[in-house]
Design an enzyme around this catalytic site. Structure first.
Site, PDB file in Angstrom:
ATOM      1  N   SER A   1       0.845  -1.199   0.000  1.00 50.71           N
ATOM      2  CA  SER A   1       0.000   0.000   0.000  1.00 50.71           C
ATOM      3  C   SER A   1       0.875   1.241   0.000  1.00 50.71           C
ATOM      4  CB  SER A   1      -0.894   0.006   1.245  1.00 50.71           C
ATOM      5  OG  SER A   1      -1.560   1.248   1.382  1.00 50.71           O
TER       6      SER A   1
ATOM      7  N   TYR B   1      -3.218  -0.125  10.082  1.00 49.81           N
ATOM      8  CA  TYR B   1      -3.065  -0.638   8.721  1.00 49.81           C
ATOM      9  C   TYR B   1      -1.663  -0.360   8.202  1.00 49.81           C
ATOM     10  CZ  TYR B   1      -4.077  -1.378   3.753  1.00 49.81           C
ATOM     11  OH  TYR B   1      -4.063  -1.813   2.455  1.00 49.81           O
TER      12      TYR B   1
END
Length: 256
Positions: free
Chosen positions: A132, A145
């Site tokens: 990500s 996250y």
């Protein structure tokens, strides 16, 4: 025909990758967590296995099924499944943090180590991770996250180095904003203070198909890249992280 195992195929990047790689001539084995999604994958003609990344026994069973389906000749593993816990760190419990790492990191370690011996035995393989933009830069409200993706990035770097004398390549795909259901499925820990993407992100959001050229290259190039940065935002974040002083990056990120 080379075999590829993809995790997280109920929708989004995983399902798109499964269909595209099948059309490209690969033998694709899919996975998902829910039985009803498994039925849908089977209906679409895929070999499919149930995989609950939070359950070590499920990971073990899925790996055994994949090796059986491929006769121990798996070419590639695409670790794509994952989810996000969003919220300020003081709103996230230990249990929520553990759940974030269980799916996004611990399960990837377990699954990869179970499937890696088959690649080593045949003398080739590809391990591809969906990371990500927040695996490059950590942003407020995405601490859990981001931490799981930072861990995945470091783990992948080490695995690549440990496999350097083999013909098994380890690659990271780093998406930025894509038009998928990921944001809709995020677990928000503060309902009155929902973490949203900044408005400027919409300007650079791409369809999920943007990952496909990167995935093809990672699978098929004799010398694949270590990292594939999919969107302009991700490329910009990587440059900023490398060139700008930490305190200036802090000011930029806090102002968003």
């Amino acid at each position: 025909m080379k075999s590829v195992f993809i995790t997280g195929c109920s929708s989004g990047i995983g399902l798109l990758a499964a269909k595209s790689l099948r059309d490209r001539g690969y033998r694709v084995i899919t996975s998902c967590r829910k039985p009803q999604d498994l039925e849908q994958l089977v209906t679409q003609g895929f070999d499919a296995v149930l995989l609950d990344l939070d359950d070590p026994n499920s990971v073990q069973q899925a790996a055994e099924q994949v090796l059986s389906l491929t006769d121990n000749k798996l070419y590639a593993l695409f670790n794509n499944a994952g989810f996000g816990v969003y919220g300020k760190l003081d709103s996230i419990s230990r249990q929520q943090m553990e759940a974030q790492f269980s799916t996004n990191f611990f399960a990837i370690h377990q699954l990869t180590q179970l499937l890696l011996p088959a690649m080593l035995k045949q003398g080739e393989g590809r391990i591809i991770q969906t990371s990500s933009i927040v695996g490059i830069i950590a942003t407020p409200g995405r601490g859990a996250y981001s931490a799981s993706k930072y861990a995945l990035e470091a783990w992948s770097d080490v695995l690549r180095l440990e496999l350097a004398k083999t013909n098994i390549k380890v690659c990271l795909i780093e998406p930025g904003p894509l038009k998928t259901n990921f944001s809709a499925n995020v677990e928000q820990t503060e309902k009155n203070r929902v973490v949203k993407n900044p408005p400027i992100a919409k300007r650079f959001t791409l369809p999920p198909e943007a990952i496909l050229p990167k995935l093809y290259h990672a699978l098929e190039s004799k010398s694949p890249k270590v990292r594939y940065r999919v969107t302009f935002v991700t490329q910009l974040a990587a440059v900023g992280k490398r060139l700008l002083p930490d305190k200036l990056m802090d000011k930029i990120l806090v102002s968003k």
